[in-house]
Enzyme design. Structure first.
Site, PDB file in Angstrom:
ATOM      1  N   LYS A 150     -10.824   4.572   7.382  1.00  0.00           N
ATOM      2  CA  LYS A 150     -10.154   4.811   8.671  1.00  0.00           C
ATOM      3  C   LYS A 150      -9.670   6.242   8.840  1.00  0.00           C
ATOM      4  CE  LYS A 150      -5.614   3.081   7.119  1.00  0.00           C
ATOM      5  NZ  LYS A 150      -4.611   2.020   7.327  1.00  0.00           N
TER       6      LYS A 150
ATOM      7  N   TYR B  92      11.695  -3.111  -4.586  1.00  0.00           N
ATOM      8  CA  TYR B  92      10.992  -3.063  -3.305  1.00  0.00           C
ATOM      9  C   TYR B  92      11.962  -3.386  -2.164  1.00  0.00           C
ATOM     10  CZ  TYR B  92       6.648  -3.247  -6.077  1.00  0.00           C
ATOM     11  OH  TYR B  92       5.639  -2.990  -6.969  1.00  0.00           O
TER      12      TYR B  92
ATOM     13  N   TRP C  71      -2.874  -2.160  -8.730  1.00  0.00           N
ATOM     14  CA  TRP C  71      -2.346  -1.962  -7.382  1.00  0.00           C
ATOM     15  C   TRP C  71      -3.101  -0.829  -6.686  1.00  0.00           C
ATOM     16  CZ3 TRP C  71       0.268   2.695  -6.239  1.00  0.00           C
ATOM     17  CH2 TRP C  71       0.751   3.423  -7.329  1.00  0.00           C
TER      18      TRP C  71
ATOM     19  N   SER D 226       4.076  -1.761 -16.560  1.00  0.00           N
ATOM     20  CA  SER D 226       3.435  -1.133 -15.407  1.00  0.00           C
ATOM     21  C   SER D 226       3.420   0.378 -15.582  1.00  0.00           C
ATOM     22  CB  SER D 226       4.187  -1.489 -14.116  1.00  0.00           C
ATOM     23  OG  SER D 226       3.609  -0.845 -12.989  1.00  0.00           O
TER      24      SER D 226
ATOM     25  N   ALA E 197      -6.898   2.492  -2.381  1.00  0.00           N
ATOM     26  CA  ALA E 197      -6.351   3.855  -2.367  1.00  0.00           C
ATOM     27  C   ALA E 197      -5.489   4.107  -1.132  1.00  0.00           C
ATOM     28  CB  ALA E 197      -7.472   4.885  -2.453  1.00  0.00           C
TER      29      ALA E 197
ATOM     30  N   GLN F  17       8.800  -2.353   6.242  1.00  0.00           N
ATOM     31  CA  GLN F  17       7.823  -2.031   7.278  1.00  0.00           C
ATOM     32  C   GLN F  17       7.579  -3.173   8.258  1.00  0.00           C
ATOM     33  OE1 GLN F  17       4.120  -0.826   5.457  1.00  0.00           O
ATOM     34  NE2 GLN F  17       4.232   1.171   6.367  1.00  0.00           N
TER      35      GLN F  17
ATOM     36  N   PRO G 226      -5.958  -0.952  -4.767  1.00  0.00           N
ATOM     37  CA  PRO G 226      -7.408  -0.912  -4.964  1.00  0.00           C
ATOM     38  C   PRO G 226      -8.158  -0.231  -3.822  1.00  0.00           C
ATOM     39  CG  PRO G 226      -6.713  -3.124  -4.358  1.00  0.00           C
ATOM     40  CD  PRO G 226      -5.464  -2.343  -4.625  1.00  0.00           C
TER      41      PRO G 226
ATOM     42  N   ASN H 256      -9.663  -9.149   3.257  1.00  0.00           N
ATOM     43  CA  ASN H 256      -9.738  -8.584   1.911  1.00  0.00           C
ATOM     44  C   ASN H 256      -9.991  -9.620   0.837  1.00  0.00           C
ATOM     45  OD1 ASN H 256      -9.326  -6.054   2.974  1.00  0.00           O
ATOM     46  ND2 ASN H 256      -7.140  -5.995   2.517  1.00  0.00           N
TER      47      ASN H 256
ATOM     48  N   GLN I 132       0.245  -3.067 -15.247  1.00  0.00           N
ATOM     49  CA  GLN I 132      -0.012  -2.941 -13.810  1.00  0.00           C
ATOM     50  C   GLN I 132      -0.133  -1.467 -13.439  1.00  0.00           C
ATOM     51  OE1 GLN I 132       2.210  -3.945  -9.643  1.00  0.00           O
ATOM     52  NE2 GLN I 132       2.069  -5.632 -11.104  1.00  0.00           N
TER      53      GLN I 132
END
Length: 329
Positions: free
Chosen positions: A216, A54, A205, A152, A209, A27, A207, A295, A177
């Site tokens: 927003k 990833y 991971w 995880s 959502a 991204q 947090p 954050n 995780q």
């Protein structure tokens, strides 16, 4: 920055950790990704989480370049193994010994380090005996290439089974995780109690959502242009589950609560997961450095009982708590 112990281990991790799941190598352009890593370091984050899958290994390489030259002892670098990263041959995925060993060495090379602080089984592998998986982890630990082991998105039963074998092999299994937020609380009923019994912490991971808890996304309005919900490469399918007017209307009720607490909605969401004593760290991602700076202010924040009750009331009826939603492929 505040720090917490990871499970029953002696490893300290920053309450806010930096993760590059949906951003680095896909991204976000390289210079922007490096600016976000620098911002994380500048605000005191020492814990960095990634995975070989990833951006099909590119995220590990970006993180390795971002941390190059820094004092290795001052960082906690986490990565994961399970998903395929090669041509999807018969041994290119899962938790078999061959894939674990080959993936670990490839990750170390991309990250530019001799060892990772935490190596995590990215999912549970039903096709491989747990003994084989944990023996491979044990060998990596004995070789000094992995300091601690985590999992995880494992269920409570899987964590319990894995912990028993880890103890027998003397593998330092210290963490899980999972996805966790004020909207997604599926770990609370079973995974957290099992983890507490077995000496594991949660490194959570999403947090916020997938951005929904920032407020927003407005009920009855079009999705913001350029947001994650409109980007198929950026996790649009993940955020879709929260994009109904009932959820979004409830989330808007959090805004006055955040204002009263002197927090942004994102800071409130991150601080909320950190109120759970079994959570060692909350992973944040960023596409801009200012997101990191904002954050991270959730670190050390204490939410009183009245505010926590008000958050529960605001989200009543739209919070997911079904423990069966924690499951592996």
């Amino acid at each position: 920055m505040e720090f917490r112990r990871l499970g029953r281990s002696g490893l300290n991790v920053s309450e806010i950790s930096y993760g590059n799941w949906l951003t680095h190598g896909s991204q976000v352009e390289e210079d922007q990704a490096q600016a976000c890593i620098k911002a994380a370091l500048d605000v005191g984050i020492t814990t960095f989480d990634t995975a070989d899958v990833y951006a099909n290994t590119a995220a590990e390489s970006v993180l390795g370049r971002g941390l190059k030259g820094l004092r290795r002892e001052s960082l906690e670098i986490f990565t994961k193994v399970y998903w395929p990263t090669g041509p999807k041959g018969p041994n290119d995925q899962g938790l078999g010994r061959k894939h674990i060993m080959e993936s670990a060495h490839a990750s170390l090379k991309r990250l530019g380090t001799d060892y990772v602080d935490l190596y995590q089984a990215h999912r549970f592998d039903r096709t491989v005996p747990l003994e084989e998986t944990f023996l491979a982890f044990a060998d990596l630990v004995r070789q000094g290439k992995v300091l601690y082991v985590g999992v995880s998105e494992w269920t409570a039963e899987q964590i319990t089974q894995g912990a028993a074998i880890a103890r027998e092999l003397k593998v330092p299994l210290v963490s899980n995780q999972p996805q966790y937020s004020a909207l997604w609380r599926v770990i609370e009923a079973q995974v957290v109690p099992a983890s507490e019994r077995e000496g594991l912490s949660q490194i959570v991971w999403s947090p916020i959502a997938q951005g929904v808890l920032t407020g927003k996304y407005k009920p009855g309005q079009a999705l913001p242009e350029g947001s994650r919900a409109t980007d198929e490469k950026g996790g649009a399918n993940m955020v879709a589950r929260f994009l109904n007017d009932d959820v979004l209307e409830r989330v808007q009720r959090l805004e006055p609560l955040a204002d009263k607490a002197g927090l942004t909605m994102a800071q409130l969401a991150v601080a909320w997961v950190l109120q759970n004593p079994n959570v060692a760290s909350a992973i944040i991602g960023a596409s801009r450095p200012e997101q990191v700076h904002e954050n991270v202010k959730a670190a050390g924040v204490k939410l009183d009982a009245d505010l926590l009750a008000a958050i529960d009331e605001a989200l009543d009826g739209v919070t997911e708590t079904d423990p069966t939603l924690t499951r592996s492929p």
